[in-house]
Write a protein that holds these residues in place. Structure first.
Motif, PDB file in Angstrom:
ATOM      1  N   THR A  18      42.970 -17.002 -19.107  1.00  0.00           N
ATOM      2  CA  THR A  18      43.391 -18.066 -20.008  1.00  0.00           C
ATOM      3  C   THR A  18      44.789 -18.503 -19.606  1.00  0.00           C
ATOM      4  O   THR A  18      45.664 -17.661 -19.416  1.00  0.00           O
ATOM      5  N   PHE A  19      44.991 -19.816 -19.459  1.00  0.00           N
ATOM      6  CA  PHE A  19      46.316 -20.314 -19.091  1.00  0.00           C
ATOM      7  C   PHE A  19      46.499 -21.730 -19.622  1.00  0.00           C
ATOM      8  O   PHE A  19      45.535 -22.382 -20.032  1.00  0.00           O
ATOM      9  N   VAL A  20      47.738 -22.177 -19.615  1.00  0.00           N
ATOM     10  CA  VAL A  20      48.068 -23.531 -20.043  1.00  0.00           C
ATOM     11  C   VAL A  20      48.267 -24.390 -18.808  1.00  0.00           C
ATOM     12  O   VAL A  20      48.985 -24.013 -17.880  1.00  0.00           O
ATOM     13  N   GLU A  21      47.637 -25.549 -18.804  1.00  0.00           N
ATOM     14  CA  GLU A  21      47.707 -26.475 -17.678  1.00  0.00           C
ATOM     15  C   GLU A  21      48.463 -27.733 -18.105  1.00  0.00           C
ATOM     16  O   GLU A  21      48.129 -28.336 -19.128  1.00  0.00           O
ATOM     17  N   ASP A  22      49.453 -28.118 -17.332  1.00  0.00           N
ATOM     18  CA  ASP A  22      50.230 -29.338 -17.581  1.00  0.00           C
ATOM     19  C   ASP A  22      50.824 -29.390 -18.983  1.00  0.00           C
ATOM     20  O   ASP A  22      50.973 -30.476 -19.546  1.00  0.00           O
ATOM     21  N   ASP A  23      51.150 -28.258 -19.546  1.00  0.00           N
ATOM     22  CA  ASP A  23      51.715 -28.181 -20.894  1.00  0.00           C
ATOM     23  C   ASP A  23      50.871 -28.915 -21.931  1.00  0.00           C
ATOM     24  O   ASP A  23      51.367 -29.285 -23.002  1.00  0.00           O
ATOM     25  N   ALA A  24      49.602 -29.175 -21.620  1.00  0.00           N
ATOM     26  CA  ALA A  24      48.786 -29.959 -22.533  1.00  0.00           C
ATOM     27  C   ALA A  24      47.415 -29.351 -22.823  1.00  0.00           C
ATOM     28  O   ALA A  24      46.829 -29.636 -23.868  1.00  0.00           O
ATOM     29  N   HIS A  25      46.897 -28.559 -21.917  1.00  0.00           N
ATOM     30  CA  HIS A  25      45.537 -28.051 -22.075  1.00  0.00           C
ATOM     31  C   HIS A  25      45.488 -26.532 -21.956  1.00  0.00           C
ATOM     32  O   HIS A  25      46.109 -25.961 -21.058  1.00  0.00           O
ATOM     33  N   LEU A  26      44.738 -25.933 -22.846  1.00  0.00           N
ATOM     34  CA  LEU A  26      44.413 -24.519 -22.723  1.00  0.00           C
ATOM     35  C   LEU A  26      43.175 -24.444 -21.842  1.00  0.00           C
ATOM     36  O   LEU A  26      42.181 -25.142 -22.101  1.00  0.00           O
ATOM     37  N   VAL A  27      43.243 -23.648 -20.791  1.00  0.00           N
ATOM     38  CA  VAL A  27      42.136 -23.548 -19.850  1.00  0.00           C
ATOM     39  C   VAL A  27      41.626 -22.111 -19.843  1.00  0.00           C
ATOM     40  O   VAL A  27      42.409 -21.169 -19.755  1.00  0.00           O
ATOM     41  N   LEU A  28      40.312 -21.972 -19.930  1.00  0.00           N
ATOM     42  CA  LEU A  28      39.666 -20.667 -19.821  1.00  0.00           C
ATOM     43  C   LEU A  28      38.758 -20.692 -18.608  1.00  0.00           C
ATOM     44  O   LEU A  28      37.926 -21.598 -18.475  1.00  0.00           O
ATOM     45  N   GLU A  29      38.929 -19.719 -17.731  1.00  0.00           N
ATOM     46  CA  GLU A  29      38.006 -19.498 -16.631  1.00  0.00           C
ATOM     47  C   GLU A  29      37.207 -18.256 -16.994  1.00  0.00           C
ATOM     48  O   GLU A  29      37.789 -17.195 -17.214  1.00  0.00           O
ATOM     49  N   ILE A  30      35.894 -18.398 -17.052  1.00  0.00           N
ATOM     50  CA  ILE A  30      35.028 -17.330 -17.539  1.00  0.00           C
ATOM     51  C   ILE A  30      34.014 -16.985 -16.457  1.00  0.00           C
ATOM     52  O   ILE A  30      33.237 -17.847 -16.020  1.00  0.00           O
ATOM     53  N   TRP A  31      34.029 -15.729 -16.022  1.00  0.00           N
ATOM     54  CA  TRP A  31      33.064 -15.261 -15.023  1.00  0.00           C
ATOM     55  C   TRP A  31      32.209 -14.165 -15.640  1.00  0.00           C
ATOM     56  O   TRP A  31      32.712 -13.265 -16.328  1.00  0.00           O
ATOM     57  N   GLN A  32      30.910 -14.245 -15.389  1.00  0.00           N
ATOM     58  CA  GLN A  32      29.958 -13.194 -15.758  1.00  0.00           C
ATOM     59  C   GLN A  32      29.008 -13.000 -14.578  1.00  0.00           C
ATOM     60  O   GLN A  32      28.698 -13.973 -13.867  1.00  0.00           O
ATOM     61  N   PRO A  33      28.560 -11.772 -14.344  1.00  0.00           N
ATOM     62  CA  PRO A  33      27.687 -11.514 -13.192  1.00  0.00           C
ATOM     63  C   PRO A  33      26.458 -12.429 -13.191  1.00  0.00           C
ATOM     64  O   PRO A  33      25.841 -12.655 -14.229  1.00  0.00           O
ATOM     65  N   GLY A  34      26.160 -12.959 -12.004  1.00  0.00           N
ATOM     66  CA  GLY A  34      24.969 -13.767 -11.852  1.00  0.00           C
ATOM     67  C   GLY A  34      25.086 -15.198 -12.361  1.00  0.00           C
ATOM     68  O   GLY A  34      24.119 -15.956 -12.302  1.00  0.00           O
ATOM     69  N   LYS A  35      26.267 -15.563 -12.858  1.00  0.00           N
ATOM     70  CA  LYS A  35      26.465 -16.920 -13.370  1.00  0.00           C
ATOM     71  C   LYS A  35      27.618 -17.564 -12.608  1.00  0.00           C
ATOM     72  O   LYS A  35      28.540 -16.884 -12.178  1.00  0.00           O
ATOM     73  N   PRO A  36      27.591 -18.897 -12.493  1.00  0.00           N
ATOM     74  CA  PRO A  36      28.729 -19.559 -11.842  1.00  0.00           C
ATOM     75  C   PRO A  36      29.964 -19.490 -12.739  1.00  0.00           C
ATOM     76  O   PRO A  36      29.856 -19.356 -13.969  1.00  0.00           O
ATOM     77  N   LEU A  37      31.130 -19.578 -12.117  1.00  0.00           N
ATOM     78  CA  LEU A  37      32.378 -19.605 -12.871  1.00  0.00           C
ATOM     79  C   LEU A  37      32.348 -20.809 -13.800  1.00  0.00           C
ATOM     80  O   LEU A  37      32.023 -21.916 -13.390  1.00  0.00           O
ATOM     81  N   ARG A  38      32.681 -20.571 -15.064  1.00  0.00           N
ATOM     82  CA  ARG A  38      32.706 -21.644 -16.056  1.00  0.00           C
ATOM     83  C   ARG A  38      34.151 -21.908 -16.431  1.00  0.00           C
ATOM     84  O   ARG A  38      34.919 -20.970 -16.682  1.00  0.00           O
ATOM     85  N   THR A  39      34.552 -23.173 -16.466  1.00  0.00           N
ATOM     86  CA  THR A  39      35.898 -23.556 -16.860  1.00  0.00           C
ATOM     87  C   THR A  39      35.820 -24.416 -18.113  1.00  0.00           C
ATOM     88  O   THR A  39      35.074 -25.393 -18.151  1.00  0.00           O
ATOM     89  N   VAL A  40      36.594 -24.019 -19.131  1.00  0.00           N
ATOM     90  CA  VAL A  40      36.647 -24.744 -20.396  1.00  0.00           C
ATOM     91  C   VAL A  40      38.084 -25.205 -20.594  1.00  0.00           C
ATOM     92  O   VAL A  40      39.000 -24.407 -20.473  1.00  0.00           O
ATOM     93  N   ARG A  41      38.247 -26.488 -20.894  1.00  0.00           N
ATOM     94  CA  ARG A  41      39.575 -27.043 -21.170  1.00  0.00           C
ATOM     95  C   ARG A  41      39.612 -27.520 -22.608  1.00  0.00           C
ATOM     96  O   ARG A  41      38.706 -28.220 -23.064  1.00  0.00           O
ATOM     97  N   ARG A  42      40.687 -27.147 -23.288  1.00  0.00           N
ATOM     98  CA  ARG A  42      40.884 -27.578 -24.673  1.00  0.00           C
ATOM     99  C   ARG A  42      42.240 -28.248 -24.786  1.00  0.00           C
ATOM    100  O   ARG A  42      43.235 -27.745 -24.289  1.00  0.00           O
ATOM    101  N   ALA A  43      42.255 -29.393 -25.467  1.00  0.00           N
ATOM    102  CA  ALA A  43      43.520 -30.127 -25.645  1.00  0.00           C
ATOM    103  C   ALA A  43      44.325 -29.520 -26.774  1.00  0.00           C
ATOM    104  O   ALA A  43      43.857 -28.909 -27.665  1.00  0.00           O
TER     105      ALA A  43
END
Length: 155
Positions: A130-155
């Motif tokens: 979990t990190f903040v991008e451009d001081d504007a968005h909370l970003v979650l990178e979520i990895w689980q076995p057998g699934k592609p990396l999922r990225t969620v951005r929240r304003a």
């Protein structure tokens, strides 16, 4: 899946996670007590030989918890909260106790822990950054076995 499998699947996220854990010595481990309630304790972790290792003092409550119920969550130490370089990292999975003398001897050679000790290798079920991008968005990178990396951005 072990750490090597995760690192092969998502090398950039694995490098970021390792760097976050390397930034501080102690991190927070969550285990489950006999009654199912959570227990959080401090812990040192090691990334060696393609594995994420959890070492513990003999008879520690966290080791007994993991022997009974192998599920865990591991939170990287956030430090003072002002320099979360690389973001916040959480790893969940199952901890498998290692009894094999040869494996434990190899760990001792690398880490030199006080003996005796419990040693657990991990099987990962999720890695979240979990990190903040451009001081504007909370970003979650979520990895689980057998699934592609999922990225969620929240304003």
């Amino acid at each position: 899946m072990n750490w090597a499998g995760f690192a092969a699947a998502e090398p950039a996220l694995a490098r970021t996670a390792e760097a976050r854990f390397a930034a501080y010595t102690h991190h927070v481990l969550a285990t489950l007590r006999k009654d199912g309630s959570p227990r959080t304790t401090g812990l040192e972790v090691r990334f060696l030989g393609g594995e994420l290792w959890l070492g513990m003092m003999p008879g520690s409550l966290k080791a007994l918890d993991l022997r009974r119920d192998a599920r865990f969550a591991l939170q990287a130490n956030p430090g003072d909260g002002t320099g979360m370089g690389g973001g916040d990292v959480r790893i969940t999975g199952r901890a498998v106790e290692v009894e094999d003398p040869e494996t434990k001897a190899g760990y001792v050679k690398e880490v030199e822990p006080p003996e005796p000790f419990h040693l657990f290798r991990t099987e990962l079920t999720e890695v979240v950054r979990t990190f903040v991008e451009d001081d504007a968005h909370l970003v979650l990178e979520i990895w689980q076995p057998g699934k592609p990396l999922r990225t969620v951005r929240r304003a």
